[in-house]
Design a protein around this motif. Structure first.
Motif, PDB file in Angstrom:
ATOM      1  N   TYR A  51      48.254  49.270  36.354  1.00  0.00           N
ATOM      2  CA  TYR A  51      47.140  48.432  36.794  1.00  0.00           C
ATOM      3  C   TYR A  51      46.786  47.534  35.613  1.00  0.00           C
ATOM      4  O   TYR A  51      46.450  48.032  34.534  1.00  0.00           O
ATOM      5  CB  TYR A  51      45.938  49.278  37.209  1.00  0.00           C
ATOM      6  N   SER A  52      46.879  46.243  35.807  1.00  0.00           N
ATOM      7  CA  SER A  52      46.614  45.331  34.700  1.00  0.00           C
ATOM      8  C   SER A  52      45.848  44.108  35.198  1.00  0.00           C
ATOM      9  O   SER A  52      45.815  43.816  36.401  1.00  0.00           O
ATOM     10  CB  SER A  52      47.919  44.893  34.026  1.00  0.00           C
ATOM     11  N   CYS A  53      45.232  43.420  34.263  1.00  0.00           N
ATOM     12  CA  CYS A  53      44.495  42.202  34.607  1.00  0.00           C
ATOM     13  C   CYS A  53      44.563  41.240  33.438  1.00  0.00           C
ATOM     14  O   CYS A  53      44.838  41.628  32.302  1.00  0.00           O
ATOM     15  CB  CYS A  53      43.039  42.524  34.958  1.00  0.00           C
ATOM     16  N   TRP A  54      44.327  39.988  33.735  1.00  0.00           N
ATOM     17  CA  TRP A  54      44.308  38.975  32.680  1.00  0.00           C
ATOM     18  C   TRP A  54      43.451  37.800  33.120  1.00  0.00           C
ATOM     19  O   TRP A  54      43.204  37.594  34.318  1.00  0.00           O
ATOM     20  CB  TRP A  54      45.721  38.511  32.323  1.00  0.00           C
ATOM     21  N   LEU A  55      43.015  37.065  32.142  1.00  0.00           N
ATOM     22  CA  LEU A  55      42.184  35.893  32.398  1.00  0.00           C
ATOM     23  C   LEU A  55      43.078  34.680  32.620  1.00  0.00           C
ATOM     24  O   LEU A  55      44.050  34.484  31.894  1.00  0.00           O
ATOM     25  CB  LEU A  55      41.251  35.653  31.208  1.00  0.00           C
ATOM     26  N   GLN A  56      42.759  33.889  33.630  1.00  0.00           N
ATOM     27  CA  GLN A  56      43.506  32.668  33.910  1.00  0.00           C
ATOM     28  C   GLN A  56      42.802  31.482  33.268  1.00  0.00           C
ATOM     29  O   GLN A  56      41.583  31.323  33.410  1.00  0.00           O
ATOM     30  CB  GLN A  56      43.602  32.432  35.425  1.00  0.00           C
ATOM     31  N   LEU A  57      43.564  30.651  32.582  1.00  0.00           N
ATOM     32  CA  LEU A  57      43.043  29.402  32.042  1.00  0.00           C
ATOM     33  C   LEU A  57      43.549  28.267  32.919  1.00  0.00           C
ATOM     34  O   LEU A  57      44.756  28.079  33.046  1.00  0.00           O
ATOM     35  CB  LEU A  57      43.510  29.194  30.596  1.00  0.00           C
ATOM     36  N   CYS A  58      42.630  27.549  33.544  1.00  0.00           N
ATOM     37  CA  CYS A  58      43.034  26.523  34.511  1.00  0.00           C
ATOM     38  C   CYS A  58      42.602  25.142  34.044  1.00  0.00           C
ATOM     39  O   CYS A  58      41.512  24.959  33.490  1.00  0.00           O
ATOM     40  CB  CYS A  58      42.440  26.819  35.885  1.00  0.00           C
ATOM     41  N   SER A  59      43.486  24.193  34.286  1.00  0.00           N
ATOM     42  CA  SER A  59      43.193  22.783  34.042  1.00  0.00           C
ATOM     43  C   SER A  59      43.678  22.013  35.263  1.00  0.00           C
ATOM     44  O   SER A  59      44.880  21.870  35.485  1.00  0.00           O
ATOM     45  CB  SER A  59      43.901  22.297  32.774  1.00  0.00           C
ATOM     46  N   GLY A  60      42.736  21.565  36.075  1.00  0.00           N
ATOM     47  CA  GLY A  60      43.128  20.944  37.345  1.00  0.00           C
ATOM     48  C   GLY A  60      43.724  21.981  38.272  1.00  0.00           C
ATOM     49  O   GLY A  60      43.150  23.049  38.483  1.00  0.00           O
ATOM     50  N   ASN A  61      44.915  21.700  38.787  1.00  0.00           N
ATOM     51  CA  ASN A  61      45.593  22.636  39.686  1.00  0.00           C
ATOM     52  C   ASN A  61      46.522  23.599  38.946  1.00  0.00           C
ATOM     53  O   ASN A  61      47.122  24.476  39.559  1.00  0.00           O
ATOM     54  CB  ASN A  61      46.408  21.866  40.737  1.00  0.00           C
ATOM     55  N   LYS A  62      46.662  23.406  37.635  1.00  0.00           N
ATOM     56  CA  LYS A  62      47.587  24.239  36.866  1.00  0.00           C
ATOM     57  C   LYS A  62      46.835  25.351  36.139  1.00  0.00           C
ATOM     58  O   LYS A  62      45.820  25.101  35.498  1.00  0.00           O
ATOM     59  CB  LYS A  62      48.366  23.385  35.855  1.00  0.00           C
ATOM     60  N   CYS A  63      47.356  26.571  36.272  1.00  0.00           N
ATOM     61  CA  CYS A  63      46.749  27.723  35.603  1.00  0.00           C
ATOM     62  C   CYS A  63      47.805  28.458  34.782  1.00  0.00           C
ATOM     63  O   CYS A  63      48.982  28.472  35.146  1.00  0.00           O
ATOM     64  CB  CYS A  63      46.150  28.692  36.625  1.00  0.00           C
ATOM     65  N   ARG A  64      47.369  29.060  33.706  1.00  0.00           N
ATOM     66  CA  ARG A  64      48.279  29.870  32.896  1.00  0.00           C
ATOM     67  C   ARG A  64      47.555  31.119  32.425  1.00  0.00           C
ATOM     68  O   ARG A  64      46.317  31.174  32.391  1.00  0.00           O
ATOM     69  CB  ARG A  64      48.818  29.083  31.693  1.00  0.00           C
ATOM     70  N   LYS A  65      48.342  32.125  32.068  1.00  0.00           N
ATOM     71  CA  LYS A  65      47.790  33.406  31.632  1.00  0.00           C
ATOM     72  C   LYS A  65      47.289  33.296  30.196  1.00  0.00           C
ATOM     73  O   LYS A  65      47.990  32.781  29.327  1.00  0.00           O
ATOM     74  CB  LYS A  65      48.895  34.470  31.736  1.00  0.00           C
ATOM     75  N   ASP A  66      46.070  33.766  29.955  1.00  0.00           N
ATOM     76  CA  ASP A  66      45.535  33.825  28.601  1.00  0.00           C
ATOM     77  C   ASP A  66      46.032  35.118  27.952  1.00  0.00           C
ATOM     78  O   ASP A  66      45.534  36.211  28.246  1.00  0.00           O
ATOM     79  CB  ASP A  66      43.998  33.805  28.645  1.00  0.00           C
ATOM     80  N   GLU A  67      47.043  34.996  27.085  1.00  0.00           N
ATOM     81  CA  GLU A  67      47.686  36.173  26.484  1.00  0.00           C
ATOM     82  C   GLU A  67      46.741  36.973  25.584  1.00  0.00           C
ATOM     83  O   GLU A  67      46.986  38.139  25.308  1.00  0.00           O
ATOM     84  CB  GLU A  67      48.923  35.743  25.677  1.00  0.00           C
TER      85      GLU A  67
END
Length: 356
Positions: free
Chosen positions: A122-138
């Motif tokens: 079970y894991s979770c992470w914060l998403q960093l989004c700019s417009g329609n593009k999102c990436r995982k905050d490592e």
């Protein structure tokens, strides 16, 4: 009298003791720093994931957690745009016991009446989004592996009674007989000839979170196997796993094209077959270019695949695409091009059909 020698000894040792503590401090200093670093990095990676305990208390989660089946569990992940990962079958069966809510400052995952099948990461992470593009905050992630123990289910239940495991010489192979009780003793067995397969801890290792891992699979490992687990009671047997050895060249598809006839008359039935031999677990996509395509000439295209045994334990996937022209006309004469694509690239082959 007995007490005095001990007292007289102690005054003699202070000088020695002054040296010893210095040594003790100096020697473990490096390991302690490393240990502290590893703890800090662990806490950093776990910092956004907590378990909600009774009376509103929260607990930061370690790498593994062991709970009894039948319990409810609530996890929280700090952040206003959180993504979760959990055992995939909960999605596959759209399990109503699982609920996820995104609130202002955290995301909440609740799993009710947990079962042995819920064992997993079970894991979770914060998403960093700019417009329609999102990436995982490592830097803002959390993860824990939860064992939901059940005496009746020592192995994590599988949706099927039989699974195929591909043995590729280029990468480790995993026989996924995971357990719900991390302390269970697990052994691997071949069905025929009936024997236990030795786990040497180097070429074959057991990981309670994964199963048995073959680090360097060979054709000698092929066959049907199963796992046996024991933990304070009668041993239990896993499902069976069919180990198939695979040895095919890496790279783009190696495809061939064959036409039923290089010359066709009007109203003839013509079919063109494009064939690819490849790895059993690698999908192949086909695209066609043909003479009547721009004018939307009707053709029938069928795609299918199957596994074939090439002898000496080697298994290959044969993928085919068949293009059929049922009523050949002038417009159908010309080049037929097949483009086969897999994850490693694409290959193009062509053949020509002329009008008689």
């Amino acid at each position: 009298v007995i007490g005095q020698p001990s007292k007289s000894k102690r005054p003699k040792e202070p000088g020695e003791n002054k040296i010893k503590p210095i040594n003790k401090k100096v020697k473990p200093k490096t390991p302690k720093t490393k240990e502290r670093e590893s703890v800090d990095s662990s806490l950093k990676s776990q910092s956004i994931l907590t378990q909600v305990m009774d009376k509103g208390h929260f607990q930061k989660l370690a790498a593994t957690l062991t709970l009894a089946a039948g319990q409810n569990i609530e996890l929280r992940c700090k952040g206003n745009n959180v993504t979760w990962n959990y055992p995939s079958y909960l999605d596959t069966f759209k399990d109503t016991r699982l609920s996820i809510k995104q609130l202002d400052r955290y995301s909440q995952l609740i799993l009710a009446n947990a079962t042995a099948a819920d064992t997993g990461e079970y894991s979770c992470w914060l998403q960093l989004c700019s417009g329609n593009k999102c990436r995982k905050d490592e830097t803002k992630t959390g993860s824990t592996y939860i064992f939901f123990t059940d005496k009746e289910e020592l192995f994590v239940p599988s949706p099927s009674y039989f699974e195929i495991v591909y043995l590729n010489p280029d990468k480790p192979a995993v026989i996924p007989c995971r357990v719900t009780t991390p302390s269970a003793k697990v052994t691997l067995h071949r069905e025929f000839p009936a024997e236990e397969i030795e786990t040497d801890g180097t070429d074959i290792i057991y990981d309670a979170k994964k199963g048995f891992v073959f680090q360097h699979p060979t054709s000698d490992h092929k066959g049907i196997v199963y796992c046996k687990a024991e933990s304070q009671g009668a041993p239990q047997i896993s499902i069976k796993y069919h180990l198939l050895y695979v040895e095919v060249p890496k790279g783009p598809p190696s495809d061939t094209i064959v036409v039923s006839s290089g010359r066709a008359g009007l109203s003839d039935r013509v079919h063109v077959v494009c064939t690819v031999l490849g790895e059993p677990d690698m999908d192949v996509n086909f695209r066609w270019q043909y003479p009547g395509q721009e004018s939307r000439r009707p053709v029938i295209i069928q795609n299918f695949w199957r596994l074939i045994n090439r002898g000496i334990g080697h298994t290959t996937r044969i993928s085919k695409s068949i293009l059929l022209v049922e009523d050949f006309e002038d417009i159908d004469a010309g080049n037929y091009v097949c483009i086969a694509q897999n994850l490693q690239g694409e290959t193009t082959v062509a053949t020509k059909v002329e009008l008689k």
